[in-house]
Design a protein around this motif. Structure first.
Motif, PDB file in Angstrom:
ATOM      1  N   GLY A  37      52.394 -56.394 -60.639  1.00  0.00           N
ATOM      2  CA  GLY A  37      52.161 -56.080 -59.269  1.00  0.00           C
ATOM      3  C   GLY A  37      53.684 -55.550 -58.734  1.00  0.00           C
ATOM      4  N   HIS A  38      54.765 -55.452 -59.474  1.00  0.00           N
ATOM      5  CA  HIS A  38      55.910 -54.940 -59.125  1.00  0.00           C
ATOM      6  C   HIS A  38      55.959 -53.318 -58.924  1.00  0.00           C
ATOM      7  CE1 HIS A  38      60.196 -53.584 -59.002  1.00  0.00           C
ATOM      8  NE2 HIS A  38      60.434 -54.986 -58.769  1.00  0.00           N
ATOM      9  N   ARG A  39      56.612 -52.899 -57.642  1.00  0.00           N
ATOM     10  CA  ARG A  39      56.378 -51.636 -57.410  1.00  0.00           C
ATOM     11  C   ARG A  39      56.774 -50.607 -58.749  1.00  0.00           C
ATOM     12  NH1 ARG A  39      60.642 -47.823 -55.838  1.00  0.00           N
ATOM     13  NH2 ARG A  39      59.732 -46.335 -54.355  1.00  0.00           N
ATOM     14  N   ASP A  40      57.892 -50.811 -59.407  1.00  0.00           N
ATOM     15  CA  ASP A  40      58.086 -50.083 -60.758  1.00  0.00           C
ATOM     16  C   ASP A  40      56.962 -50.121 -61.804  1.00  0.00           C
ATOM     17  OD1 ASP A  40      60.205 -49.392 -59.393  1.00  0.00           O
ATOM     18  OD2 ASP A  40      61.744 -50.644 -60.511  1.00  0.00           O
ATOM     19  N   ARG A  41      55.942 -50.855 -61.606  1.00  0.00           N
ATOM     20  CA  ARG A  41      55.094 -50.751 -62.673  1.00  0.00           C
ATOM     21  C   ARG A  41      53.818 -49.838 -62.320  1.00  0.00           C
ATOM     22  NH1 ARG A  41      52.681 -55.650 -65.738  1.00  0.00           N
ATOM     23  NH2 ARG A  41      54.511 -56.610 -66.956  1.00  0.00           N
ATOM     24  N   TYR A 127      27.736 -54.802 -67.156  1.00  0.00           N
ATOM     25  CA  TYR A 127      29.001 -54.692 -66.382  1.00  0.00           C
ATOM     26  C   TYR A 127      29.553 -53.435 -66.207  1.00  0.00           C
ATOM     27  CZ  TYR A 127      28.322 -59.753 -66.299  1.00  0.00           C
ATOM     28  OH  TYR A 127      27.660 -61.056 -65.823  1.00  0.00           O
ATOM     29  N   GLY A 128      30.467 -53.273 -65.169  1.00  0.00           N
ATOM     30  CA  GLY A 128      31.076 -51.875 -65.065  1.00  0.00           C
ATOM     31  C   GLY A 128      32.689 -51.950 -65.451  1.00  0.00           C
ATOM     32  N   PHE A 129      33.392 -50.832 -65.194  1.00  0.00           N
ATOM     33  CA  PHE A 129      34.627 -50.686 -65.458  1.00  0.00           C
ATOM     34  C   PHE A 129      35.659 -52.054 -65.165  1.00  0.00           C
ATOM     35  CE2 PHE A 129      38.956 -48.789 -64.358  1.00  0.00           C
ATOM     36  CZ  PHE A 129      39.196 -48.425 -65.592  1.00  0.00           C
ATOM     37  N   ARG A 130      35.510 -52.396 -63.908  1.00  0.00           N
ATOM     38  CA  ARG A 130      36.348 -53.377 -63.258  1.00  0.00           C
ATOM     39  C   ARG A 130      36.369 -54.465 -64.420  1.00  0.00           C
ATOM     40  NH1 ARG A 130      36.365 -56.194 -57.482  1.00  0.00           N
ATOM     41  NH2 ARG A 130      37.741 -58.066 -58.145  1.00  0.00           N
ATOM     42  N   THR A 131      35.208 -55.213 -64.538  1.00  0.00           N
ATOM     43  CA  THR A 131      35.019 -56.121 -65.240  1.00  0.00           C
ATOM     44  C   THR A 131      35.444 -55.904 -66.805  1.00  0.00           C
ATOM     45  OG1 THR A 131      33.032 -57.028 -63.876  1.00  0.00           O
ATOM     46  CG2 THR A 131      33.220 -58.174 -66.089  1.00  0.00           C
ATOM     47  N   LYS A 132      34.946 -54.953 -67.310  1.00  0.00           N
ATOM     48  CA  LYS A 132      35.400 -54.724 -68.772  1.00  0.00           C
ATOM     49  C   LYS A 132      37.101 -54.549 -68.782  1.00  0.00           C
ATOM     50  CE  LYS A 132      31.249 -52.551 -70.027  1.00  0.00           C
ATOM     51  NZ  LYS A 132      30.401 -51.149 -70.221  1.00  0.00           N
ATOM     52  N   LEU A 133      37.773 -54.029 -67.982  1.00  0.00           N
ATOM     53  CA  LEU A 133      38.967 -53.851 -67.871  1.00  0.00           C
ATOM     54  C   LEU A 133      39.786 -55.135 -67.676  1.00  0.00           C
ATOM     55  CD1 LEU A 133      41.252 -51.720 -68.662  1.00  0.00           C
ATOM     56  CD2 LEU A 133      41.419 -51.296 -66.267  1.00  0.00           C
ATOM     57  N   SER A 134      39.353 -55.983 -66.787  1.00  0.00           N
ATOM     58  CA  SER A 134      39.833 -57.355 -66.628  1.00  0.00           C
ATOM     59  C   SER A 134      39.733 -58.377 -67.919  1.00  0.00           C
ATOM     60  CB  SER A 134      39.143 -58.120 -65.396  1.00  0.00           C
ATOM     61  OG  SER A 134      39.303 -59.217 -65.362  1.00  0.00           O
ATOM     62  N   LEU A 135      38.408 -58.053 -68.593  1.00  0.00           N
ATOM     63  CA  LEU A 135      38.322 -58.757 -69.896  1.00  0.00           C
ATOM     64  C   LEU A 135      39.062 -58.506 -70.883  1.00  0.00           C
ATOM     65  CD1 LEU A 135      34.392 -59.008 -69.784  1.00  0.00           C
ATOM     66  CD2 LEU A 135      35.861 -60.924 -69.552  1.00  0.00           C
ATOM     67  N   LEU A 136      39.468 -57.182 -71.026  1.00  0.00           N
ATOM     68  CA  LEU A 136      40.180 -56.567 -72.043  1.00  0.00           C
ATOM     69  C   LEU A 136      42.092 -57.199 -71.640  1.00  0.00           C
ATOM     70  CD1 LEU A 136      39.107 -53.125 -72.263  1.00  0.00           C
ATOM     71  CD2 LEU A 136      39.100 -54.832 -74.144  1.00  0.00           C
ATOM     72  N   CYS A 137      42.135 -57.113 -70.349  1.00  0.00           N
ATOM     73  CA  CYS A 137      43.532 -57.731 -69.916  1.00  0.00           C
ATOM     74  C   CYS A 137      43.593 -59.082 -70.546  1.00  0.00           C
ATOM     75  CB  CYS A 137      43.763 -57.661 -68.463  1.00  0.00           C
ATOM     76  SG  CYS A 137      44.182 -55.946 -67.632  1.00  0.00           S
ATOM     77  N   ASP A 138      42.540 -59.977 -70.128  1.00  0.00           N
ATOM     78  CA  ASP A 138      42.645 -61.508 -70.551  1.00  0.00           C
ATOM     79  C   ASP A 138      42.708 -61.485 -72.046  1.00  0.00           C
ATOM     80  OD1 ASP A 138      42.481 -62.166 -67.917  1.00  0.00           O
ATOM     81  OD2 ASP A 138      40.353 -62.333 -67.990  1.00  0.00           O
ATOM     82  N   LYS A 139      41.970 -60.985 -72.723  1.00  0.00           N
ATOM     83  CA  LYS A 139      41.942 -60.968 -74.164  1.00  0.00           C
ATOM     84  C   LYS A 139      43.190 -60.611 -74.973  1.00  0.00           C
ATOM     85  CE  LYS A 139      39.261 -61.678 -78.072  1.00  0.00           C
ATOM     86  NZ  LYS A 139      38.360 -62.914 -78.271  1.00  0.00           N
ATOM     87  N   TYR A 168      42.794 -51.176 -60.282  1.00  0.00           N
ATOM     88  CA  TYR A 168      44.059 -51.575 -60.398  1.00  0.00           C
ATOM     89  C   TYR A 168      44.592 -52.577 -59.573  1.00  0.00           C
ATOM     90  CZ  TYR A 168      49.150 -51.016 -61.257  1.00  0.00           C
ATOM     91  OH  TYR A 168      50.334 -51.389 -61.409  1.00  0.00           O
ATOM     92  N   GLN A 169      44.181 -52.252 -58.268  1.00  0.00           N
ATOM     93  CA  GLN A 169      44.815 -53.122 -57.063  1.00  0.00           C
ATOM     94  C   GLN A 169      44.153 -54.399 -57.286  1.00  0.00           C
ATOM     95  OE1 GLN A 169      43.514 -49.884 -53.921  1.00  0.00           O
ATOM     96  NE2 GLN A 169      45.267 -51.088 -52.838  1.00  0.00           N
ATOM     97  N   HIS A 170      42.847 -54.674 -57.602  1.00  0.00           N
ATOM     98  CA  HIS A 170      42.223 -55.805 -57.828  1.00  0.00           C
ATOM     99  C   HIS A 170      42.934 -56.591 -58.942  1.00  0.00           C
ATOM    100  CE1 HIS A 170      38.970 -55.962 -54.899  1.00  0.00           C
ATOM    101  NE2 HIS A 170      38.611 -54.580 -55.164  1.00  0.00           N
ATOM    102  N   LEU A 171      43.139 -56.051 -60.074  1.00  0.00           N
ATOM    103  CA  LEU A 171      43.609 -56.847 -61.315  1.00  0.00           C
ATOM    104  C   LEU A 171      45.055 -57.100 -60.997  1.00  0.00           C
ATOM    105  CD1 LEU A 171      42.087 -54.577 -64.121  1.00  0.00           C
ATOM    106  CD2 LEU A 171      41.162 -56.401 -63.183  1.00  0.00           C
ATOM    107  N   VAL A 172      45.834 -56.240 -60.470  1.00  0.00           N
ATOM    108  CA  VAL A 172      47.046 -56.496 -59.741  1.00  0.00           C
ATOM    109  C   VAL A 172      47.137 -57.846 -59.244  1.00  0.00           C
ATOM    110  CG1 VAL A 172      49.345 -56.067 -58.463  1.00  0.00           C
ATOM    111  CG2 VAL A 172      48.342 -54.356 -60.230  1.00  0.00           C
ATOM    112  N   GLY A 173      46.142 -57.790 -58.112  1.00  0.00           N
ATOM    113  CA  GLY A 173      46.167 -59.139 -57.461  1.00  0.00           C
ATOM    114  C   GLY A 173      45.797 -60.226 -58.026  1.00  0.00           C
ATOM    115  N   GLU A 174      45.254 -59.945 -59.131  1.00  0.00           N
ATOM    116  CA  GLU A 174      44.846 -61.239 -60.044  1.00  0.00           C
ATOM    117  C   GLU A 174      45.915 -61.593 -60.866  1.00  0.00           C
ATOM    118  OE1 GLU A 174      41.044 -60.140 -61.765  1.00  0.00           O
ATOM    119  OE2 GLU A 174      39.858 -60.079 -59.834  1.00  0.00           O
ATOM    120  N   GLY A 175      47.056 -61.047 -60.935  1.00  0.00           N
ATOM    121  CA  GLY A 175      48.016 -61.364 -61.847  1.00  0.00           C
ATOM    122  C   GLY A 175      48.023 -60.729 -63.120  1.00  0.00           C
TER     123      GLY A 175
END
Length: 366
Positions: A37-41, A127-139, A168-175
């Motif tokens: 979530g940092h600006r430089d990311r 499931y759509g893009f957001r869920t799939k990318l979130s799962l990939l981030c977690d894994k 991207y905003q949602h995933l950043v918000g979820e850390g």
């Protein structure tokens, strides 16, 4: 163009070496070390055609893994969301360690994956893009890896761009451990920043690619042609370097033709340099000038032609006199062309063409 040459002047190719962009590359990569979530990311890379945007993204993609990130580089297009997911799956799979369940009959698909980074049938279908990318981030996070999204040729006002931005905003918000770099033409980036859904990018770090200083180009040419065992007299080296005008695409074009025209020779002569510069300019006309002028209106081009009368910077008052228009008219087109990244104003009351040799091209074309 030959594939075994040191130089790679074709658009979309990564040169043997990215010259003069070390600070930009390191600045973007260092942002990956900041908290999620940092600006430089979140970085926007802005530059005209031929300024090396794609080459820069390719270099960042190569180095991202050393920083613990799986890089998904795609061009903004109608199917880019699927490409992002597939790229992360392919590039990230080798780093995923399977965990055996102690529960008899347990199906890993319950966690969204059947094996590795392959989604279970349920996730893949429902499931759509957001869920799939979130799962990939977690894994990937379980395996100490983050995701770096590299989006080239950014476009505004598309559903996929908005989906990407909100995801991207949602995933950043979820850390989630995710970062993004977008690259595009000045007009495209400006439109992106003015899109109501993409406004979060106004807080992103912005990098404007300017012409390179000539010294790194001189060093690169000297070392490259020394390695090719070719003598390059200093005065001819200076002529070749000066001809690039700090434009990364010209650096590659001039170098490519110098290598081609000096094939079989132990030294570079003035004829080779002259021919290389002339050939590079012809390619520049076809590859850059035509595409730069195409989206501009006839009036925009007339404004540029009025500027091209001068071999250096143009006084705004002179442009106004040549066009026979009001000061307000000139200011309107001045602003449009600055936003398009075709002209710049380094001094008050003056304008200068940004794209090298464009003035010469406009003066000489019929």
């Amino acid at each position: 163009m030959a594939s075994d040459t040191v130089f790679q002047p074709s658009f979309g190719n990564k040169p043997d070496k990215i010259v003069g962009r070390e600070a930009v590359t390191e600045g973007i990569l260092s942002g990956l070390g900041m908290r999620p979530g940092h600006r430089d990311r979140a970085t926007l890379v802005i530059g005209q055609r031929g300024m090396g945007k794609t080459a820069l993204l390719l270099e960042i993609a190569d180095q991202a893994l050393d920083r613990g990130f799986i890089a998904a580089r795609v061009a903004a297009s109608a199917n880019m969301l699927d490409e992002i997911v597939e790229t992360v799956q392919i590039k990230g799979s080798p780093f995923v360690k399977e965990r055996k369940s102690k529960i008899k009959g347990f199906n890993a698909g319950a966690l969204g994956f059947s094996f590795g980074l392959t989604f279970s049938d349920e996730v893949a279908s429902n499931y759509g893009f957001r869920t799939k990318l979130s799962l990939l981030c977690d894994k990937l996070a379980e395996n100490d890896k983050g995701i770096l999204l590299l989006i080239d040729e950014v476009q505004a006002n598309t559903d996929d761009m908005r989906t990407l931005a909100t995801t991207y905003q949602h995933l950043v918000g979820e850390g989630k451990n995710i970062a993004i770099v977008m690259a595009g033409l000045p007009t495209a980036v400006s439109s992106v920043l003015n899109d109501n859904i993409l406004t979060f990018l106004n807080r992103a770090r912005k990098v404007r690619l300017e012409p390179l200083s000539l010294e790194p180009i001189r060093v690169y040419y000297r070392l490259t042609f020394n390695a090719l065992r070719k003598e390059f007299p200093s005065e001819l080296l200076d002529e070749a370097v000066s001809a690039t005008r700090g434009f990364p695409y010209l650096l590659q074009l001039v170098g490519y033709y110098l290598e081609e025209y000096s094939a079989g020779s132990a030294s570079i002569d003035d004829g080779m340099v002259s021919d290389a510069i002339a050939s590079a300019k012809r390619d520049l006309e076809a590859d850059v000038f035509a595409t730069t002028l195409k989206p501009l209106s006839d009036t925009d081009v007339k404004f540029l032609e009025a500027m091209a009368v001068d071999e250096g910077p143009s006084k705004v008052s002179d442009i106004q006199a040549r066009l026979g228009v009001s000061a307000g008219y000139v200011q309107s087109y001045r602003a449009r062309l600055i936003e398009a990244g075709v002209v710049a104003s380094e001094r008050r009351g003056e304008l200068e063409l940004v794209v090298p040799y464009l003035g010469e091209y406009l003066r000489n074309r019929e």
